[in-house]
Design a protein around this motif. Structure first.
Motif, short mmCIF file in Angstrom:
data_model
loop_
_atom_site.label_atom_id
_atom_site.label_comp_id
_atom_site.label_asym_id
_atom_site.label_seq_id
_atom_site.Cartn_x
_atom_site.Cartn_y
_atom_site.Cartn_z
N ALA A 197 0.82 -1.21 0.00
CA ALA A 197 0.00 0.00 0.00
C ALA A 197 0.85 1.27 0.00
N LYS A 198 2.08 1.18 0.52
CA LYS A 198 2.95 2.34 0.53
C LYS A 198 3.36 2.77 -0.88
N VAL A 199 3.52 1.80 -1.76
CA VAL A 199 4.07 2.11 -3.09
C VAL A 199 3.11 1.82 -4.23
N GLY A 200 2.04 1.09 -3.93
CA GLY A 200 1.13 0.72 -5.02
C GLY A 200 -0.16 0.15 -4.50
N ARG A 201 -0.72 -0.77 -5.26
CA ARG A 201 -1.99 -1.36 -4.88
C ARG A 201 -2.10 -2.76 -5.48
N ILE A 202 -2.88 -3.59 -4.84
CA ILE A 202 -3.14 -4.96 -5.30
C ILE A 202 -4.59 -5.02 -5.77
N GLY A 203 -4.81 -5.53 -6.97
CA GLY A 203 -6.15 -5.61 -7.53
C GLY A 203 -6.41 -6.94 -8.19
N ARG A 204 -7.59 -7.08 -8.72
CA ARG A 204 -8.01 -8.31 -9.41
C ARG A 204 -8.34 -7.95 -10.86
N TYR A 205 -7.88 -8.79 -11.79
CA TYR A 205 -8.05 -8.53 -13.22
C TYR A 205 -8.60 -9.78 -13.91
N GLU A 206 -9.53 -9.54 -14.84
CA GLU A 206 -10.17 -10.66 -15.54
C GLU A 206 -9.41 -11.05 -16.79
N VAL A 207 -8.10 -11.10 -16.69
CA VAL A 207 -7.25 -11.63 -17.75
C VAL A 207 -6.23 -12.54 -17.08
N PHE A 208 -5.60 -13.38 -17.88
CA PHE A 208 -4.52 -14.21 -17.36
C PHE A 208 -3.25 -13.36 -17.32
N GLY A 209 -2.48 -13.51 -16.24
CA GLY A 209 -1.38 -12.60 -16.01
C GLY A 209 -0.07 -12.95 -16.66
N SER A 210 0.08 -14.16 -17.15
CA SER A 210 1.36 -14.53 -17.74
C SER A 210 1.19 -15.75 -18.63
N GLY A 211 2.14 -15.92 -19.54
CA GLY A 211 2.12 -17.09 -20.41
C GLY A 211 2.83 -18.25 -19.75
N GLU A 212 2.39 -18.64 -18.56
CA GLU A 212 2.99 -19.74 -17.83
C GLU A 212 1.96 -20.80 -17.51
N MET A 213 2.45 -21.96 -17.08
CA MET A 213 1.56 -23.09 -16.83
C MET A 213 0.64 -22.85 -15.65
N ASP A 214 1.16 -22.23 -14.59
CA ASP A 214 0.38 -22.07 -13.37
C ASP A 214 -0.58 -20.89 -13.49
#
Length: 515
Positions: A498-515
């Motif tokens: 919270a000091k430097v940014g924010r955490i949110g939720r997004y309806e896309v996949f975040g990376s081209g990885e298996m997990d």
């Protein structure tokens, strides 16, 4: 990685004045000269014969280079440059010979000598080709600052030549340079001024890097201009989650819906693929965009189409393994684990840049570990040689840790974790994930807080903390997922974020990885 550089040698009608070789034929005599004695005529004939032999030696060396006989060309040019007449050749002729010799030296593995020859060629006659080839050699030798300097010369004075420059090298180079270096900033600003675009991929990561550097230097007005070129959904997320960029939100544009940005990216990448039918990489980049949007069927359709075509249908057949890689991710997300393994097994048997495959083999080992098949994971790692970059070595150790945990080998897991800790600077979030696999939440939290307080690591750590769409965990990843969830819920992590940014939720996949 060794880049092929096209031969620069061309057939020449090299001219050399007799005055340059020691005769005074260029001067106009005031009166008819008396007949020369036999000794003088013999001397002149000898000079002319020597000049002829010298010119022939240059053309022989150039022919060797032109026809791909680089060892012979390298030796022949060495003799040419010893001749005193070379120094008095015209600048253009010297440049062609020096550039061809540099080409031969590079191809035969004498890279430092190639650098010196390219610099001599540039001193003789300034050309974009030689700056580009010099940049490639410097890059191959990991002289990243020198490579950046050469590329800046090319971009600033011959921006039209960018259409023929390897886009991937420019994208990677800016990541290899020190994060806050002036060379990196100068390169990025030169690319922006030249209106550079990546031939097959979205250039947004490059423009985000420039925006970040401008913001760090307080150049807000310039950052407001550059940010308008950022359209990639993951780069837009980076802008949203880091408070350094909050002042840009009022300008709109990047603050639009991330899911909509993902759809627009697919359209843009599809257009690139249609414009480059012989490019597999353009299809790989499209497959990444489809994975972000969760369009697994679209990825598999791309891979199936490529499977039906031969390597001769593409200018970059070495990219086939990466399209198979994204297809494996799509299969895993669809719950077709065995098919994903089969696809990666095939991909791992293909060469990578002409060498035994490393990337897909490591990805295969990681998938085996996630499927709780540790012996298969270790067998896959056994096919990998020792010539790995620092980040790949970290990922290999993380797989070894995972395999040791699955086999109940506590000593092996501790050993792998210790090695990961010693090398953490080369991939701090890989080390963070290994701590979570070992259920060391206090250490993982302390590392997360540390990374969030570090300017160079802040935005990537914030990105790692975001909640994107994910498939259900594979058996070997269930405990890791729970540990990550517990980490994100900790008050110390929440406060640091919270000091430097924010955490949110997004309806896309975040990376081209298996997990």
């Amino acid at each position: 990685m060794h880049h092929r550089i096209r031969a620069a040698g061309r057939g020449l009608a090299l001219t050399l004045s007799l005055a340059s070789a020691g005769a005074s034929a260029q001067q106009t005599p005031p009166a008819p000269a008396p007949a020369q004695p036999a000794t003088a005529r013999n001397t002149e004939a000898a000079v002319e014969a020597e000049v002829t032999r010298f010119l022939e030696s240059i053309n022989i060396a150039l022919a060797h280079s032109r026809e791909g006989r680089y060892e012979q060309a390298d030796a022949a040019f060495a003799e040419v440059f010893k001749h005193p007449a070379f120094a008095v050749l015209g600048a253009g002729d010297r440049r062609v010979a020096l550039a061809a010799a540099a080409q031969a030296a590079a191809v035969t593995g004498h890279m430092p000598r190639a650098i010196g020859l390219y610099r001599q060629a540039i001193a003789a006659e300034n050309t974009p080709d030689d700056w580009y080839r010099l940049a490639l050699v410097e890059y191959d030798l990991k002289h990243y600052e020198a490579a950046a300097d050469a590329f800046v010369q090319l971009v600033e004075y011959w921006p039209e030549s960018l259409a023929k420059v390897n886009s991937d090298i420019l994208s990677r180079l800016q990541t290899e340079l020190p994060h806050g270096s002036e060379q990196r900033l100068t390169l990025l600003r030169a690319l922006y001024a030249a209106n550079w675009s990546h031939r097959t991929a979205d250039a947004s990561p490059v423009w985000f890097a420039l925006v970040e550097m401008l913001v760090e230097r307080g150049r807000r007005d310039e950052a407001r201009t550059v940010v308008k070129r950022i359209v990639d959904p993951m780069q837009l997320v980076r802008l949203r989650i880091d408070k350094r960029f909050d002042f840009l939100a009022q300008d709109g544009g990047w603050a639009s819906d991330i899911a909509n940005a993902s759809r627009r990216q697919i359209e843009a990448q599809r257009e690139k693929a249609e414009l480059a039918p012989r490019s597999l990489d353009s299809r790989v980049q499209l497959s990444y965009a489809l994975l972000t949007a969760g369009d697994n069927a679209g990825v598999l359709a791309l891979a199936q189409d490529a499977d039906q075509r031969s390597d001769s249908d593409y200018d970059d057949p070495h990219q086939r393994a990466w399209l198979m890689n994204t297809a494996a991710i799509a299969l895993r997300r669809l719950g077709r684990g065995d098919d994903a393994v089969a696809k990666l097994e095939r991909a791992s048997r293909l060469t990578e840049d002409g060498l035994p495959n490393v990337s897909q083999t490591i990805n295969l080992a990681s998938l085996y570990c996630s499927l709780q098949r540790p012996d298969d994971a270790l067998a896959a790692l056994g096919r990998i040689g020792s010539d790995l970059n620092a980040y790949a070595r970290l990922v290999v150790q993380n797989v070894r840790l995972c395999a040791a945990e699955a086999k109940g080998d506590r000593r092996g897991a501790d050993r792998a974790l210790r090695q990961l800790g010693e090398q953490r600077k080369d991939g701090p979030r890989v080390y963070l994930e290994s701590l979570l696999r070992m259920q060391r939440l206090d250490e993982a939290a302390a590392l997360t807080v540390e990374l969030l307080a570090t300017q160079d690591e802040r935005v990537e750590t914030l990105l790692w903390l975001q909640e994107f769409r994910r498939p259900d965990p594979l058996p070997g990843d269930v405990a890791y997922r729970e540990a990550r969830k517990a980490l994100l819920a900790r008050a110390d992590v929440q406060e640091a974020a919270a000091k430097v940014g924010r955490i949110g939720r997004y309806e896309v996949f975040g990376s081209g990885e298996m997990d």
